[in-house]
Design a protein around this motif. Structure first.
Motif, PDB file in Angstrom:
ATOM      1  N   ASP A 124       0.890  -1.180  -0.023  1.00 25.54           N
ATOM      2  CA  ASP A 124      -0.083   0.010   0.028  1.00 25.54           C
ATOM      3  C   ASP A 124       0.785   1.117   0.009  1.00 25.54           C
ATOM      4  O   ASP A 124       0.745   2.112   0.667  1.00 25.54           O
ATOM      5  CB  ASP A 124      -0.923   0.021   1.414  1.00 25.54           C
ATOM      6  N   THR A 226       1.643   6.297   9.291  1.00 18.61           N
ATOM      7  CA  THR A 226       0.986   5.121   9.222  1.00 18.61           C
ATOM      8  C   THR A 226       0.106   4.848  10.540  1.00 18.61           C
ATOM      9  O   THR A 226       0.597   5.173  11.685  1.00 18.61           O
ATOM     10  CB  THR A 226       2.098   3.915   9.386  1.00 18.61           C
ATOM     11  N   GLU A 227      -1.028   4.278  10.382  1.00 13.25           N
ATOM     12  CA  GLU A 227      -1.878   3.840  11.486  1.00 13.25           C
ATOM     13  C   GLU A 227      -0.987   2.796  12.253  1.00 13.25           C
ATOM     14  O   GLU A 227      -0.597   1.764  11.634  1.00 13.25           O
ATOM     15  CB  GLU A 227      -3.148   3.373  10.863  1.00 13.25           C
ATOM     16  N   SER A 229      -2.502   0.684  13.900  1.00 14.99           N
ATOM     17  CA  SER A 229      -3.396  -0.878  13.950  1.00 14.99           C
ATOM     18  C   SER A 229      -2.785  -1.542  12.582  1.00 14.99           C
ATOM     19  O   SER A 229      -2.587  -2.672  12.729  1.00 14.99           O
ATOM     20  CB  SER A 229      -4.757  -0.401  13.755  1.00 14.99           C
ATOM     21  N   ILE A 230      -2.339  -0.584  11.615  1.00 19.54           N
ATOM     22  CA  ILE A 230      -1.825  -1.357  10.293  1.00 19.54           C
ATOM     23  C   ILE A 230      -0.305  -1.866  10.795  1.00 19.54           C
ATOM     24  O   ILE A 230       0.022  -3.028  10.312  1.00 19.54           O
ATOM     25  CB  ILE A 230      -1.804  -0.367   9.330  1.00 19.54           C
ATOM     26  N   GLN A 235      -1.764  -5.277   6.405  1.00 21.66           N
ATOM     27  CA  GLN A 235      -2.728  -4.611   5.459  1.00 21.66           C
ATOM     28  C   GLN A 235      -3.925  -5.470   5.300  1.00 21.66           C
ATOM     29  O   GLN A 235      -3.996  -6.646   5.507  1.00 21.66           O
ATOM     30  CB  GLN A 235      -2.124  -4.741   4.074  1.00 21.66           C
ATOM     31  N   PRO A 236      -5.152  -4.505   5.223  1.00 18.33           N
ATOM     32  CA  PRO A 236      -6.489  -5.287   5.035  1.00 18.33           C
ATOM     33  C   PRO A 236      -6.708  -6.201   3.919  1.00 18.33           C
ATOM     34  O   PRO A 236      -6.018  -5.713   2.965  1.00 18.33           O
ATOM     35  CB  PRO A 236      -7.234  -4.203   5.036  1.00 18.33           C
ATOM     36  N   GLU A 256     -11.914  -1.696   7.173  1.00 15.21           N
ATOM     37  CA  GLU A 256     -11.210  -2.639   6.402  1.00 15.21           C
ATOM     38  C   GLU A 256     -10.623  -3.625   7.277  1.00 15.21           C
ATOM     39  O   GLU A 256     -10.354  -3.423   8.317  1.00 15.21           O
ATOM     40  CB  GLU A 256      -9.875  -1.781   5.809  1.00 15.21           C
ATOM     41  N   VAL A 263      -8.778  -3.543  11.035  1.00 15.00           N
ATOM     42  CA  VAL A 263      -7.575  -2.951  11.051  1.00 15.00           C
ATOM     43  C   VAL A 263      -7.599  -1.680  10.674  1.00 15.00           C
ATOM     44  O   VAL A 263      -6.582  -0.992  11.143  1.00 15.00           O
ATOM     45  CB  VAL A 263      -6.733  -3.944  10.169  1.00 15.00           C
ATOM     46  N   ARG A 264      -8.555  -1.035  10.063  1.00 19.01           N
ATOM     47  CA  ARG A 264      -8.655   0.267   9.721  1.00 19.01           C
ATOM     48  C   ARG A 264      -9.872   1.010   9.229  1.00 19.01           C
ATOM     49  O   ARG A 264     -10.577  -0.004   8.690  1.00 19.01           O
ATOM     50  CB  ARG A 264      -7.557   0.516   8.765  1.00 19.01           C
TER      51      ARG A 264
END
Ligand code: SF4
Ligand code: SF4
Ligand code: SF4
Ligand code: FES
Length: 951
Positions: A124, A226-227, A229-230, A235-236, A256, A263-264
């Motif tokens: 991503d 960047t989040e 959570s990611i 990645q989702p 996502e 995750v996002r």
């Protein structure tokens, strides 16, 4: 299922009636004038490499990757910043361009960590994509020289990281913070090689002005922002479009996921309310959905001092039904009732009100809108004929004057607040009517023309005074009034409002607002072009809440500011589904669609559809339920997802009422404060587990879709159906869409709405009556005529509240919401949002603080004639002298121990915004807090240690 990666067209779409035809790579393409060459190419499916451009931001032209060749022009212009021209011939792929792009990418990559395989953005990352797109095969420059690869990480924000070593200084984050969010927290510091992104004055994100909306994170093409959570999950792999469950803006999101793990949350570009933007709550504060405090099994207990006993769903339903029936057998049909929640979906609310009316056989049904926007429903239906705001959010883009009264959009309705600020930066003028200096009054590139800092409780006086100026200075829009409004009512109102007692000069001593300021604001509102009014709970939560709503409507009608884009009367709804819960017939006097229970025709329609006889008499409102509990005539209550103990005024009155009931049933995610008084607890579902619809403040019906299966194993509407059935009224729906189909059949404003249609067209703004199948409803109401026919001016006499300051209680307390938290905090306190607001504080003017010897950060007691609490003082010149302010996000603060039983004359909406108080230094918790702490420990003991697990 929706794609994770949506098409990025590089630059925003342009709207123009003039079309331009050009040729790109030999193909003729026609686009609106003003479109960039990049967007025109993308529209035709021709991809141009890019890094600094993205379609949510104006083009910047810094990376040079998008260079193209245009016949007859020298050089290689950037396609993102070059507008199309008629007959233009563009080439996007030539040897010269390929060489140039590889050179650009080589420079970027030579100063970039090459840890792609372990990077959080792997898969991503636009930098990675572009390296592939331009065919970069080697990098001639080594890493030996000066570079940024050792730049420090900023991990201060709880939700995202900033890894400066990966920054390509494309400025997308800076522009997102400016253009989309309007906070201006980021800058590019330094020049050339030394340039870098800097929050504030070289601060950390947490210490800067950043409000954690995440727009910069979304805009960043690399892993720099960047989040977390990611970083944690990766990645989702798929996404589901759904709707935020916090405020009345109703932002659409792509949830996502990896499997059933979110995750996002990415704001959806096609979301009608938010168009790809979000605030910190919707984007980041969803962790409560999987918080360990969630109750997963139904529980019952005989007495509220007993431990909870986990039971099966069926046993809990049977137990609740037996106790409700026993109460009715002893005390009569009207001895029980229920409260619906504006947090729940339309479908969940609809079945609960149906259960109360059809199965309980009573109209004792009310909703939490009672304590927020019930005056809006009353006031707007009296004047315009419809209980709803008149505009869509986009309308503000056409406003020339914006009057914000009793609302704090940047905290309460942040995404709309950003949209409003964008319009203000573009030149619209702002009038703020508020005792507190909210951020809008003065923020980067926004400055209110007028801030009418009124004394709390004098809204009607101020709005009347504005109207007085309009009438007496000849600023009434006569053609509009004569063509659209009831002439007799107008004549009466005109004579009333012109009286000296409504003049700014006469009212100045009561409102505290200098008369010349009122006059200037009135002239601006009446003559400044398209003028729109936005208001919030600072209007409704008063003893004259309904009067202020009608006074506002009078103002809009008198100036003709209704019925087109850019104008209107716009209530900013607090909760995600306040509009919907009211639409669904949650009031004791109204069936779905705001139709009175005493109307025989309407009642007969529902009786036929539901197969029961309905009570023609209105039932009890929430405050009447509490009063009747005290007098012993009301004995049983079903509470759907609302924490009345924390959110309703005069806490002691509420808790003693609940204590006196024979049966309290609570359906919620958590054992909230109200559950301490419950005998039956049904676990609820978070928005991520729901299937249904929410209706936002602009009447937009948005789909809520399941991102994950119900964690408790049942849909919430199952409980209402099962309980109704156990009470003797069989109720069953195979699917949630069947509930919407029934709503649409029985509610004129929802006619034609179905899940199928919503899935097809995205969203619909009611009223939907008479629209073709693909029509998305009515964005602007009352265009040709008012819903009631002629607009009705209502006389709004200013009547001071009974709540007066005295020598004992010389200050006025007003309450509100802050950005990080939501309402009673049940959700946001269970997220990292506590990092911003771990406790409620009391904002106090420096003069009031000094008189009391209070220093910034001191603990102070806050006392009214109702009760007292202790909290931390923050000295703030946002507050005028004589007025203090707090929030009610944390139960231990007990802000509503202080508030009084006063309420709006028409709707009983509590007067949260005016309480006479005293403030004094204190190092002791109040008696209430001592009790609360004791009870809280006891509750936790009962709730956690003593739960008797099901066999
Ligand atoms: S999170 Fe929002 S407010 Fe903070 S820097 Fe990024 S865009 Fe600006
Ligand atoms: S942080 Fe991201 S968006 Fe901002 S300048 Fe760096 S690479 Fe661009
Ligand atoms: S503005 Fe409101 S609806 Fe939108 S993300 Fe924030 S809380 Fe959710
Ligand atoms: S994408 Fe056009 S200059 Fe960067």
């Amino acid at each position: 299922m929706t794609l994770i990666h949506e098409t990025d067209y590089g630059t925003p779409a342009r709207v123009s009636e003039t079309l331009v035809t050009l040729e790109i790579d030999g193909r003729a393409i026609t686009v609106p004038e003003g479109t960039s060459v990049m967007r025109a190419a993308m529209d035709a499916g021709i991809t141009v490499p890019k890094l600094c451009a993205t379609d949510s931001l104006e083009p910047f032209g810094s990376c040079r990757l998008c260079a193209v060749e245009i016949e007859g022009r020298r050089g290689t212009p950037a396609s993102c910043t070059t507008p199309v021209a008629p007959g233009m011939k563009v080439h996007t792929q030539t040897d010269k361009l390929a060489k140039l792009r590889r050179g650009v990418m080589e420079l970027y990559i030579s100063d970039h960590p090459l840890d792609c395989l372990t990077c959080a953005a792997n898969g991503d990352c636009e930098l990675q994509d572009m390296a592939g797109a331009v065919g970069l095969r080697n990098v001639r420059y080594g890493f030996e020289g000066e570079n940024h690869r050792a730049a420090a990480k900023d991990e201060s924000n709880p939700y995202f990281t900033f890894d400066a070593s990966k920054c390509i200084v494309c400025s997308r984050c800076v522009r997102a913070c400016q253009e989309t969010q309007g906070t201006f927290a980021l800058t590019i510091d330094g020049r050339g090689f030394a340039s870098s992104v800097s929050p504030g004055a070289n601060e950390s994100f947490m210490d800067s002005e950043c409000v954690s909306c995440g727009a910069c994170v979304q805009a960043c093409p690399t892993a720099t922002l960047t989040e977390k959570s990611i970083i944690e999950h990766g990645q989702p792999e798929h996404s589901v479009i759904t709707t935020c469950a916090y405020c009345g803006v109703g932002c659409s999101f792509k949830a996502e996921l990896q499997g059933t793990t979110v995750v996002r949350m990415t704001p959806w570009k096609d979301g009608g309310a938010n168009e790809g933007h979000s605030c910190v709550k919707g984007r980041f504060a969803w962790g409560y959905a999987t918080h360990k405090d969630r109750i997963m099994k139904p529980m019952v207990r005989e007495k509220i001092t007993d431990p909870w006993r986990e039971v099966s769903w069926e046993e809990a339903v049977a137990y609740a039904a037996e106790r409700l029936k026993a109460v009715q057998a002893k005390y009569g049909r009207g001895s029980i009732g229920g409260i619906t929640s504006s947090r729940c979906t339309n479908e969940e609310v609809y079945v609960v009100q149906k259960m109360i009316r059809a199965a309980f056989g009573t109209n004792n049904i009310d909703t939490c809108a009672r304590v927020c926007h019930s005056p809006t429903g009353y006031g707007l239906s009296q004047t315009f004929g419809t209980s709803a705001g008149t505009q869509d959010f986009r309308s503000v883009d056409k406003s020339d004057v914006i009057l914000v009264i009793g609302a704090n959009p940047t905290d309460g309705h942040p995404v709309f607040g950003s949209r409003m600020k964008k319009r203000l930066r573009a030149g619209a003028k702002l009038i703020v009517v508020d005792p507190r200096r909210i951020d809008l009054v003065r923020s980067p590139h926004v400055q209110a023309e007028h801030h009418l800092q009124l004394q709390p409780g004098t809204n009607v006086a101020v709005v009347n005074a504005i109207a007085h100026v309009i009438v007496t200075e000849g600023l009434v829009n006569r053609p509009f009034v004569e063509g659209r409004c009831d002439p007799k009512e107008f004549a009466k109102w005109e004579a009333f409002i012109a009286e000296h007692r409504n003049s700014p000069e006469y009212l100045e001593s009561r409102t505290g607002v200098p008369a010349d300021q009122v006059r200037a604001a009135a002239r601006l509102y009446a003559t400044g072009g398209n003028a729109a009014i936005y208001y919030g709970l600072g209007v409704t939560e008063h003893s004259q809440g309904s009067s202020t709503v009608m006074a506002i409507a009078n103002l809009a009608m008198a100036t003709g500011n209704i019925g087109r884009e850019g104008v209107g009367v716009n209530p900013l709804r607090g909760q995600n589904n306040v509009q919907g819960s009211c639409d669904m017939g949650s009031f004791p006097h109204e069936l779905p669609g705001y139709r009175h229970v005493s109307d025989d025709v309407v009642r007969h329609e529902f009786e036929t559809a539901w197969g029961v006889t309905l009570d023609p008499e209105p039932g009890l409102r929430i405050p009447n339920m509490f009063d009747s509990a005290h007098d012993g005539s009301f004995r049983g209550l079903f509470v759907q997802g609302e924490d009345i103990v924390q959110s309703d005024p005069n806490t002691n009155h509420v808790t003693s009422a609940l204590e006196s009931l024979d049966i309290v049933i609570v359906q919620d995610l958590f054992l909230n404060e109200t559950a301490a008084f419950a005998h039956v607890f049904f676990p609820g579902t978070s928005f991520l587990e729901k299937d249904g619809t929410f209706t936002n403040a602009e009447r937009r019906i948005n789909r809520v879709r399941k991102a994950m299966p119900s964690k408790v194993g049942r849909d919430e509407h199952w409980v209402a159906c099962a309980l109704a059935t156990a009470m003797g009224y069989p109720m069953h729906y195979e699917t949630t869409s069947e509930i919407m189909d029934e709503i649409a059949r029985l509610t004129p404003t929802f006619r034609g709405v179905s899940f199928e249609k919503l899935d097809r067209v995205g969203s619909v703004q009611w009223p939907c009556t008479g629209f073709e199948d693909d029509d998305t409803g009515m964005a602007i109401m009352h265009e040709e005529s008012f819903a009631r026919g002629l607009g009705r001016f209502v006389i709004t006499e200013y009547v001071p509240t009974d709540e007066r300051t005295t020598r004992m209680y010389p200050l006025v307390l007003t309450t509100g919401r802050i950005l990080a938290h939501y309402n009673v905090g049940a959700q946001t306190r269970r997220t990292a949002n506590v990092a911003w607001h771990p406790e409620d504080v009391l904002e106090i003017n420096p003069v009031d603080a000094e008189i009391r010897g209070v220093k910034d950060g001191d603990m102070v007691s806050l006392a009214s004639r109702m009760g007292a609490t202790t909290l931390r003082a923050v000295i703030s010149d946002r507050m005028p002298a004589g007025v203090v302010y707090t929030t009610f996000h944390h139960p231990v603060t007990g802000a509503n121990v202080i508030t009084t039983e006063n309420s709006d004359w028409a709707t009983n909406c509590p007067e949260y915004k005016v309480t006479a108080v005293q403030v004094a230094r204190s190092n002791q918790p109040s008696d209430w807090q001592v009790d609360y702490a004791k009870n809280d420990i006891e509750r936790k003991r009962i709730a956690a240690a003593n739960v008797i697990a099901a066999e």
